[in-house]
Design a protein around this motif. Structure first.
Motif, PDB file in Angstrom:
ATOM      1  N   GLU A  20      -0.529  -9.465  -4.213  1.00  0.00           N
ATOM      2  CA  GLU A  20      -1.066  -8.282  -4.868  1.00  0.00           C
ATOM      3  C   GLU A  20      -0.996  -8.620  -6.521  1.00  0.00           C
ATOM      4  OE1 GLU A  20       0.010  -4.466  -3.237  1.00  0.00           O
ATOM      5  OE2 GLU A  20      -1.387  -4.487  -2.049  1.00  0.00           O
ATOM      6  N   GLN A  43      -1.422  -7.323 -10.547  1.00  0.00           N
ATOM      7  CA  GLN A  43      -1.073  -6.051 -11.202  1.00  0.00           C
ATOM      8  C   GLN A  43      -2.273  -6.231 -12.469  1.00  0.00           C
ATOM      9  OE1 GLN A  43       0.275  -3.342 -10.393  1.00  0.00           O
ATOM     10  NE2 GLN A  43       0.908  -4.537  -8.471  1.00  0.00           N
ATOM     11  N   THR A  44      -3.397  -5.866 -12.364  1.00  0.00           N
ATOM     12  CA  THR A  44      -4.619  -5.991 -13.500  1.00  0.00           C
ATOM     13  C   THR A  44      -5.154  -4.740 -14.019  1.00  0.00           C
ATOM     14  OG1 THR A  44      -6.486  -6.405 -11.902  1.00  0.00           O
ATOM     15  CG2 THR A  44      -4.889  -8.357 -12.014  1.00  0.00           C
ATOM     16  N   GLU A  60      -8.479  -2.533 -11.349  1.00  0.00           N
ATOM     17  CA  GLU A  60      -8.686  -1.769 -10.249  1.00  0.00           C
ATOM     18  C   GLU A  60      -8.924  -0.385 -11.066  1.00  0.00           C
ATOM     19  OE1 GLU A  60      -5.049   0.114  -7.183  1.00  0.00           O
ATOM     20  OE2 GLU A  60      -4.544  -1.166  -8.575  1.00  0.00           O
ATOM     21  N   LYS A  95      -7.237  -3.113  -5.784  1.00  0.00           N
ATOM     22  CA  LYS A  95      -6.365  -3.988  -6.146  1.00  0.00           C
ATOM     23  C   LYS A  95      -6.775  -5.469  -5.474  1.00  0.00           C
ATOM     24  CE  LYS A  95      -2.292  -2.503  -6.427  1.00  0.00           C
ATOM     25  NZ  LYS A  95      -0.899  -2.241  -6.880  1.00  0.00           N
ATOM     26  N   TYR A 142      -6.011  -9.667  -4.797  1.00  0.00           N
ATOM     27  CA  TYR A 142      -4.879 -10.270  -4.470  1.00  0.00           C
ATOM     28  C   TYR A 142      -5.166 -11.566  -4.054  1.00  0.00           C
ATOM     29  CZ  TYR A 142      -7.008  -8.985   0.111  1.00  0.00           C
ATOM     30  OH  TYR A 142      -7.932  -8.697   1.229  1.00  0.00           O
ATOM     31  N   GLU A 192      -4.272 -13.707 -12.116  1.00  0.00           N
ATOM     32  CA  GLU A 192      -4.541 -12.714 -13.184  1.00  0.00           C
ATOM     33  C   GLU A 192      -5.490 -13.376 -14.320  1.00  0.00           C
ATOM     34  OE1 GLU A 192      -0.260 -12.256 -14.172  1.00  0.00           O
ATOM     35  OE2 GLU A 192      -0.067 -10.705 -13.025  1.00  0.00           O
TER      36      GLU A 192
END
Length: 135
Positions: free
Chosen positions: A3, A5-6, A9, A76, A78, A125
């Motif tokens: 997953e 983290q950006t 979302e 999210k 991934y 990312e």
């Protein structure tokens, strides 16, 4: 599955607009969509039968997915790896494959082990930053 983290979302847009904009980046609508949800997929790396994908899932807020103006919200993103069998299918259904009745073999591993996780998280990312710039 890794997953990411950006900032993507929770962002909203319309399906048709973003679908048109991200095609130039190599994204396609994933095959397992429904009228209330779906995902955009992009290949980060492919070699032999192994493919690492960036998957960008979303939900439909208004309308239906096949409508240009359907309102969507991103979930999210991934990174996932699929490993497919690129050899001959030697099981009892081989005749079906040879005659064209069975178009695809089952993947050897739908969620394969990803080596160098930090590398693929970083690649995902960076790809999401480009994705966001299309909005």
């Amino acid at each position: 599955m890794l997953e990411l983290q950006t900032e993507l979302e929770g962002k909203r847009t319309t399906f048709g607009y973003i679908n048109y904009r991200i095609k130039e980046l190599g994204y396609t609508l994933g095959g397992n969509w429904d009228y209330d949800r779906g995902c955009f997929d992009s290949i980060l790396w492919r070699e032999g039968g192994e493919t690492i994908y960036l998957r960008v899932p979303f939900s439909v807020l208004e309308g239906e997915l096949d409508e240009y103006n359907a309102s969507i919200i991103f979930r999210k993103p991934y990174v996932i790896k699929h490993v497919v069998n690129i050899g001959l299918d030697n099981d009892k259904n081989s005749l079906l494959s040879a005659t064209g009745f069975s178009q695809f073999q089952d993947p050897l591993d739908k969620d394969g082990y990803i080596r160098n996780k930090n590398q693929w998280v970083h690649a995902g990312e960076q790809a999401i930053k480009k994705f966001i710039s299309c909005m």
